[in-house]
Design a protein around this motif. Structure first.
Motif, PDB file in Angstrom:
ATOM      1  N   MET A   1       0.854  -1.193   0.000  1.00 45.38           N
ATOM      2  CA  MET A   1       0.000   0.000   0.000  1.00 45.38           C
ATOM      3  C   MET A   1       0.897   1.253   0.000  1.00 45.38           C
ATOM      4  SD  MET A   1      -3.284   0.133   2.537  1.00 45.38           S
ATOM      5  CE  MET A   1      -2.454   0.058   4.105  1.00 45.38           C
ATOM      6  N   PRO A   2       0.978   1.984  -1.099  1.00 43.37           N
ATOM      7  CA  PRO A   2       1.879   3.139  -1.124  1.00 43.37           C
ATOM      8  C   PRO A   2       1.327   4.279  -0.272  1.00 43.37           C
ATOM      9  CG  PRO A   2       0.643   2.989  -3.182  1.00 43.37           C
ATOM     10  CD  PRO A   2       0.230   1.840  -2.352  1.00 43.37           C
ATOM     11  N   GLU A   3       2.177   4.822   0.605  1.00 40.08           N
ATOM     12  CA  GLU A   3       1.717   5.912   1.465  1.00 40.08           C
ATOM     13  C   GLU A   3       1.663   7.216   0.673  1.00 40.08           C
ATOM     14  OE1 GLU A   3       3.098   8.288   5.435  1.00 40.08           O
ATOM     15  OE2 GLU A   3       3.913   6.302   5.095  1.00 40.08           O
ATOM     16  N   VAL A   4       0.617   8.006   0.921  1.00 35.21           N
ATOM     17  CA  VAL A   4       0.499   9.280   0.215  1.00 35.21           C
ATOM     18  C   VAL A   4       0.440  10.409   1.236  1.00 35.21           C
ATOM     19  CG1 VAL A   4      -0.609   8.436  -1.890  1.00 35.21           C
ATOM     20  CG2 VAL A   4      -2.005   8.950   0.103  1.00 35.21           C
ATOM     21  N   ASN A   5       0.835  11.584   0.793  1.00 32.46           N
ATOM     22  CA  ASN A   5       0.792  12.738   1.688  1.00 32.46           C
ATOM     23  C   ASN A   5      -0.662  13.125   1.949  1.00 32.46           C
ATOM     24  OD1 ASN A   5       0.604  15.636   2.330  1.00 32.46           O
ATOM     25  ND2 ASN A   5       2.830  15.489   2.274  1.00 32.46           N
ATOM     26  N   ALA A   6      -0.982  13.283   3.244  1.00 33.72           N
ATOM     27  CA  ALA A   6      -2.383  13.531   3.607  1.00 33.72           C
ATOM     28  C   ALA A   6      -2.928  14.790   2.940  1.00 33.72           C
ATOM     29  CB  ALA A   6      -2.499  13.629   5.115  1.00 33.72           C
ATOM     30  N   GLU A   7      -2.108  15.838   2.889  1.00 31.25           N
ATOM     31  CA  GLU A   7      -2.620  17.110   2.373  1.00 31.25           C
ATOM     32  C   GLU A   7      -2.821  17.082   0.865  1.00 31.25           C
ATOM     33  OE1 GLU A   7      -1.021  20.643   3.874  1.00 31.25           O
ATOM     34  OE2 GLU A   7      -1.490  20.062   5.937  1.00 31.25           O
ATOM     35  N   THR A   8      -2.049  16.242   0.169  1.00 28.28           N
ATOM     36  CA  THR A   8      -2.258  16.182  -1.288  1.00 28.28           C
ATOM     37  C   THR A   8      -3.526  15.386  -1.616  1.00 28.28           C
ATOM     38  OG1 THR A   8      -0.848  14.247  -1.433  1.00 28.28           O
ATOM     39  CG2 THR A   8       0.197  16.370  -1.887  1.00 28.28           C
ATOM     40  N   VAL A   9      -3.900  14.468  -0.715  1.00 26.12           N
ATOM     41  CA  VAL A   9      -5.148  13.719  -0.932  1.00 26.12           C
ATOM     42  C   VAL A   9      -6.343  14.609  -0.597  1.00 26.12           C
ATOM     43  CG1 VAL A   9      -6.530  11.775  -0.130  1.00 26.12           C
ATOM     44  CG2 VAL A   9      -4.082  11.504  -0.445  1.00 26.12           C
ATOM     45  N   ALA A  10      -6.226  15.316   0.521  1.00 22.18           N
ATOM     46  CA  ALA A  10      -7.362  16.116   0.992  1.00 22.18           C
ATOM     47  C   ALA A  10      -7.251  17.539   0.465  1.00 22.18           C
ATOM     48  CB  ALA A  10      -7.402  16.092   2.518  1.00 22.18           C
ATOM     49  N   THR A  11      -7.512  17.697  -0.815  1.00 20.79           N
ATOM     50  CA  THR A  11      -7.481  19.060  -1.367  1.00 20.79           C
ATOM     51  C   THR A  11      -8.843  19.731  -1.230  1.00 20.79           C
ATOM     52  OG1 THR A  11      -7.864  18.055  -3.513  1.00 20.79           O
ATOM     53  CG2 THR A  11      -5.592  18.688  -3.011  1.00 20.79           C
ATOM     54  N   SER A  12      -9.886  18.929  -1.247  1.00 20.59           N
ATOM     55  CA  SER A  12     -11.245  19.456  -1.048  1.00 20.59           C
ATOM     56  C   SER A  12     -12.150  18.300  -0.614  1.00 20.59           C
ATOM     57  CB  SER A  12     -11.777  20.050  -2.354  1.00 20.59           C
ATOM     58  OG  SER A  12     -11.988  19.006  -3.275  1.00 20.59           O
ATOM     59  N   PRO A  13     -13.320  18.606  -0.035  1.00 17.82           N
ATOM     60  CA  PRO A  13     -14.220  17.510   0.353  1.00 17.82           C
ATOM     61  C   PRO A  13     -14.621  16.652  -0.843  1.00 17.82           C
ATOM     62  CG  PRO A  13     -14.924  19.548   1.387  1.00 17.82           C
ATOM     63  CD  PRO A  13     -13.813  19.909   0.441  1.00 17.82           C
ATOM     64  N   GLU A  14     -14.770  17.291  -2.011  1.00 17.60           N
ATOM     65  CA  GLU A  14     -15.173  16.535  -3.204  1.00 17.60           C
ATOM     66  C   GLU A  14     -14.071  15.544  -3.594  1.00 17.60           C
ATOM     67  OE1 GLU A  14     -15.335  19.862  -2.992  1.00 17.60           O
ATOM     68  OE2 GLU A  14     -17.506  20.040  -2.763  1.00 17.60           O
ATOM     69  N   ALA A  15     -12.792  16.007  -3.478  1.00 18.16           N
ATOM     70  CA  ALA A  15     -11.675  15.120  -3.823  1.00 18.16           C
ATOM     71  C   ALA A  15     -11.643  13.928  -2.865  1.00 18.16           C
ATOM     72  CB  ALA A  15     -10.363  15.894  -3.749  1.00 18.16           C
ATOM     73  N   VAL A  16     -11.913  14.198  -1.578  1.00 22.62           N
ATOM     74  CA  VAL A  16     -11.941  13.109  -0.588  1.00 22.62           C
ATOM     75  C   VAL A  16     -13.052  12.126  -0.949  1.00 22.62           C
ATOM     76  CG1 VAL A  16     -12.443  12.565   1.833  1.00 22.62           C
ATOM     77  CG2 VAL A  16     -10.948  14.476   1.282  1.00 22.62           C
ATOM     78  N   ALA A  17     -14.241  12.666  -1.271  1.00 21.06           N
ATOM     79  CA  ALA A  17     -15.382  11.795  -1.596  1.00 21.06           C
ATOM     80  C   ALA A  17     -15.081  10.963  -2.840  1.00 21.06           C
ATOM     81  CB  ALA A  17     -16.641  12.636  -1.808  1.00 21.06           C
ATOM     82  N   ALA A  18     -14.448  11.586  -3.839  1.00 20.69           N
ATOM     83  CA  ALA A  18     -14.161  10.860  -5.079  1.00 20.69           C
ATOM     84  C   ALA A  18     -13.159   9.740  -4.833  1.00 20.69           C
ATOM     85  CB  ALA A  18     -13.619  11.837  -6.117  1.00 20.69           C
ATOM     86  N   ARG A  19     -12.129  10.049  -4.030  1.00 23.79           N
ATOM     87  CA  ARG A  19     -11.123   9.016  -3.759  1.00 23.79           C
ATOM     88  C   ARG A  19     -11.692   7.869  -2.920  1.00 23.79           C
ATOM     89  NH1 ARG A  19      -5.438  10.203  -4.204  1.00 23.79           N
ATOM     90  NH2 ARG A  19      -5.139  12.113  -5.390  1.00 23.79           N
ATOM     91  N   LEU A  20     -12.569   8.233  -1.972  1.00 22.97           N
ATOM     92  CA  LEU A  20     -13.206   7.180  -1.162  1.00 22.97           C
ATOM     93  C   LEU A  20     -14.108   6.315  -2.039  1.00 22.97           C
ATOM     94  CD1 LEU A  20     -14.141   9.074   2.132  1.00 22.97           C
ATOM     95  CD2 LEU A  20     -12.419   7.301   1.873  1.00 22.97           C
ATOM     96  N   ALA A  21     -14.801   6.957  -2.989  1.00 27.65           N
ATOM     97  CA  ALA A  21     -15.690   6.200  -3.886  1.00 27.65           C
ATOM     98  C   ALA A  21     -14.872   5.222  -4.712  1.00 27.65           C
ATOM     99  CB  ALA A  21     -16.471   7.153  -4.784  1.00 27.65           C
ATOM    100  N   ALA A  22     -13.659   5.646  -5.122  1.00 26.16           N
ATOM    101  CA  ALA A  22     -12.790   4.752  -5.887  1.00 26.16           C
ATOM    102  C   ALA A  22     -12.374   3.550  -5.047  1.00 26.16           C
ATOM    103  CB  ALA A  22     -11.564   5.512  -6.366  1.00 26.16           C
ATOM    104  N   LEU A  23     -12.408   3.735  -3.703  1.00 29.20           N
ATOM    105  CA  LEU A  23     -12.075   2.627  -2.793  1.00 29.20           C
ATOM    106  C   LEU A  23     -13.339   1.884  -2.331  1.00 29.20           C
ATOM    107  CD1 LEU A  23      -9.469   4.589  -0.649  1.00 29.20           C
ATOM    108  CD2 LEU A  23      -8.966   2.785  -2.298  1.00 29.20           C
ATOM    109  N   ARG A  24     -14.437   2.111  -3.039  1.00 28.47           N
ATOM    110  CA  ARG A  24     -15.725   1.454  -2.777  1.00 28.47           C
ATOM    111  C   ARG A  24     -16.330   1.873  -1.439  1.00 28.47           C
ATOM    112  NH1 ARG A  24     -16.545  -4.375  -3.816  1.00 28.47           N
ATOM    113  NH2 ARG A  24     -15.199  -4.700  -2.038  1.00 28.47           N
ATOM    114  N   TYR A  25     -16.072   3.123  -0.998  1.00 24.54           N
ATOM    115  CA  TYR A  25     -16.781   3.664   0.174  1.00 24.54           C
ATOM    116  C   TYR A  25     -17.455   4.957  -0.245  1.00 24.54           C
ATOM    117  CZ  TYR A  25     -18.006   5.075   4.853  1.00 24.54           C
ATOM    118  OH  TYR A  25     -18.721   5.430   5.959  1.00 24.54           O
ATOM    119  N   LEU A  26     -18.789   4.969  -0.163  1.00 21.07           N
ATOM    120  CA  LEU A  26     -19.529   6.156  -0.589  1.00 21.07           C
ATOM    121  C   LEU A  26     -19.771   7.055   0.622  1.00 21.07           C
ATOM    122  CD1 LEU A  26     -22.177   4.638  -3.018  1.00 21.07           C
ATOM    123  CD2 LEU A  26     -19.987   5.667  -3.568  1.00 21.07           C
TER     124      LEU A  26
END
Lengths: 293, 378
Positions: A1-26
């Motif tokens: 599991m490659p670690e990613v920088n938290a702040e680059t993942v959480a750029t906006s709530p929409e980005a968080v939601a989209a990434r979670l959806a890609a991980l099968r969590y809505l």
């Protein structure tokens, strides 16, 4: 599991939601915003809600999102510092004393310290996400013990002094609300109440989570589960139960049971309380027919 | 910050909102206000919804008061008309009687007495508790040690009759440089069970509710874990109000929270509502549950029977204290009482504070089942 920088993942709530959806969590807007804020503000995230709405799953999804290992601390009545923070390895200390003979030895050295989940996370905050699960099951004393950790991300070991995290770890707490949490704990956290999803979203979740379920089946299950939850049951079914019901009914249907009957026969995976079963039994046929129709 | 030094103008609305919430008894810490403003900045804000989400996440209103919080938000940021704010609203548990209309309420004849006042109509009213000086101090002091006990998962140090406390013994050995001192022992703690009081505040119980509330206050003050609910046409949790040490203040606050005083009674549906909220039904699990009611249910009692059965399965001991049992000629003859008798552990006299407090203090002592006692009587 490659670690990613938290702040680059959480750029906006929409980005968080989209990434979670890609991980099968809505995640809905509120939850995505709460996760985004917890990461960006560097505060713990407190998730409350009825059993089975996906609180623990949310924590797992966040760990996956950040590419970090999830350290889970399951709370229970009687949990204390030795289970949550650290403990000394007394057997090894004793052996070391025997072997040392006349020599001086530091028995409070790192090698004798057993790190429990909170200390593990403090030592490696960037590799781990801490889940403090079902905090409402622990005693008030344990809640108080957590306060130092949650506000300053540090713990004090009398023999060693204070251990402080170099960077702020990601901490997620869940509660089923079987008791009120202290205001001091709530105010240290970003808070979100997870409710049951509406029928459309639950159908999406079922489609994502269940193995081989047709869209029409997922919709029918979601509609029927909404109806069932509206009744005064002792244990309203959670999302996981709805997914299991869809799976079980699909298997039964493929095995030769026609649709309404497949749902009725699989009801045991949805409702796991004998009294609830007998309360819902007279209406179940109609609920299923309506949901399918 | 020094007095007179002003904050940047854009922060004013957010500080104002926090002040508004504090005025309405929301506990908002200064650090939460800071987080709120940081969250708003982080989110843009691109719309009012961002501000709302930031407020919900950082100011953390409890789910019970979420509706009230939203109403304040709308009135402050959108300028909506000030909403009717209720006290401690618990939307999960509020039961509204859709059968009772205002017209019907007016027609209720107030000359009825006792059980005849029992009706399925919801009639909202408030209640004042006058100061009086009767003493429940002795009850309060004795209660913690008088409640039934259970073995806790927690352990405590003991000198004898325990299991070896390996962790502490080894730590003693280590600190004594390898000498072996006397082994140390631990034993599972004995803790009092929870006490759950469910108080009927319907019209037929009017004469007794003031006393019951005083008793409930003493119970919450005396027992480590006591929960108190009132029910009539609605279910209201008043434990938090009764935690106030001063009795007059506590009762005044409880009186303000309950708004179905002296109305109708819907015992079955309200108890079912209590059981269907996991947080509440958890209070009943393994607890000594005492229902203070005359159990006069109008109409079909099937729901009441189901609720009592479910309660009895969860509770350690389920008791009904009814003021009707104060009458020596009393027999559990009504259909509702007959139906619930087999699941009750006790059916006792709840007509006076003395008999009731004596009964609660005797909860730890075993007694024959209510069914056996009342069959002998009748």
């Amino acid at each position: 599991m490659p670690e990613v920088n938290a702040e680059t993942v959480a750029t906006s709530p929409e980005a968080v939601a989209a990434r979670l959806a890609a991980l099968r969590y809505l995640a809905d807007d509120g939850l995505a915003t709460a996760i985004f804020l917890a990461i960006r503000l560097g505060k713990p995230l407190l998730l409350e809600g009825a059993p089975g709405v996906g609180k623990t799953e949310a924590a797992k999804a966040v760990a996956e999102l950040l590419g970090r290992e999830l350290v889970r601390l399951q709370c229970y009545e009687g949990i204390d510092a030795a289970h949550a923070l650290y403990e000394w390895n007394y057997q090894r200390q004793l052996l070391a004393i025997r072997h040392a003979g006349e020599h001086e030895i530091d028995i409070y050295d790192d090698r004798f310290l057993i790190a429990r989940p909170l200390l593990q996370v403090l030592r490696a905050p960037e590799q781990r996400v801490l889940l403090v699960d079902e905090i409402d099951r622990s005693d008030h004393e344990f809640e108080a013990l957590l306060l130092e950790f949650l506000s300053d991300f540090q713990i004090s070991i009398p023999e060693r002094g204070t251990i402080r995290a170099a960077t702020q770890p990601i901490v997620i707490l869940t509660s089923n609300r079987t008791r009120e949490l202290a205001e001091a704990l709530r105010r240290r956290c970003v808070y979100h109440w997870i409710g049951y999803p509406d029928a459309a979203r639950e159908a999406e979740i079922i489609m994502l989570r269940a193995g081989d379920v047709a869209e029409a089946t997922a919709r029918a299950v979601a509609n029927a589960v909404q109806q069932i939850r509206a009744r005064p049951l002792a244990k309203p079914p959670g999302i996981a139960e709805a997914v299991e019901w869809a799976n079980a009914a699909t298997i039964l249907e493929k095995g030769g049971s026609p649709w309404p009957q497949a749902f009725r026969r699989a009801i045991g995976v949805l409702i796991k309380d004998e009294e609830d079963l007998s309360a819902i039994a007279p209406e179940l046929g109609r609920i299923v027919e309506e949901a399918l129709g | 910050m020094r007095r007179g030094e002003s904050l940047p103008r854009p922060t004013t609305p957010f500080l104002g909102f926090a002040r508004l919430l504090r005025r309405h008894a929301f506990a908002i810490a200064p650090e939460q206000v800071t987080s709120f403003m940081q969250a708003v900045t982080l989110l843009g804000p691109r719309s009012m919804n961002d501000i709302r989400e930031a407020a919900l996440a950082t100011l953390a209103p409890s789910p019970d008061r979420r509706g009230e919080f939203e109403a304040h938000f709308r009135s402050y940021f959108y300028g909506d008309a000030k909403p009717l704010i209720e006290g401690e609203d618990d939307q999960e548990t509020r039961i509204k009687d859709d059968r009772g209309t205002r017209e019907e309420e007016k027609q209720i004849v107030r000359q009825e007495k006792g059980g005849e006042l029992s009706s399925a109509l919801e009639r909202l009213s408030s209640r004042d508790f006058q100061r009086d000086l009767d003493d429940l101090g002795s009850f309060r002091r004795k209660l913690a040690s008088a409640l039934p006990a259970r073995r806790s998962f927690r352990t405590a140090r003991t000198r004898s009759r325990g299991t070896l406390d390996l962790r502490r013994s080894l730590s003693e050995i280590v600190s004594a440089d390898g000498d072996i001192p006397w082994p140390l022992l631990r034993r599972r703690q004995i803790v009092p069970r929870k006490l759950l009081l469910l108080i009927d505040v319907s019209g037929s119980m009017k004469l007794h509710t003031a006393d019951y509330l005083k008793l409930a206050h003493a119970a919450v003050q005396g027992a480590g874990r006591a929960e108190v609910f009132t029910f009539g046409t609605r279910l209201t949790r008043i434990t938090s109000a009764l935690r106030i040490r001063d009795r007059d203040q506590a009762l005044a606050r409880a009186a303000a929270q309950v708004d179905d005083w002296d109305g109708g009674t819907r015992m079955g549906p309200t108890l079912l509502a209590f059981l269907s909220v996991p947080r509440f039904s958890a209070f009943a699990r393994g607890a000594a549950v005492v229902i203070l009611s005359d159990a006069l249910e109008r109409g079909d009692h099937a729901e009441l029977e189901t609720a009592m059965h479910r309660l009895s399965v969860r509770a350690f001991r389920l008791s009904l204290a009814t003021p009707l049992a104060g009458d020596p000629r009393f027999k559990p003859a009504t259909a509702a009482l007959q139906a619930m008798l087999p699941v009750l552990d006790d059916l006792v006299d709840g007509s006076s504070l003395k008999s009731l407090s004596n009964f609660i203090l005797s909860l730890a002592r075993p007694a024959p089942a209510a069914d056996a006692i009342w069959k002998r009587v009748s």
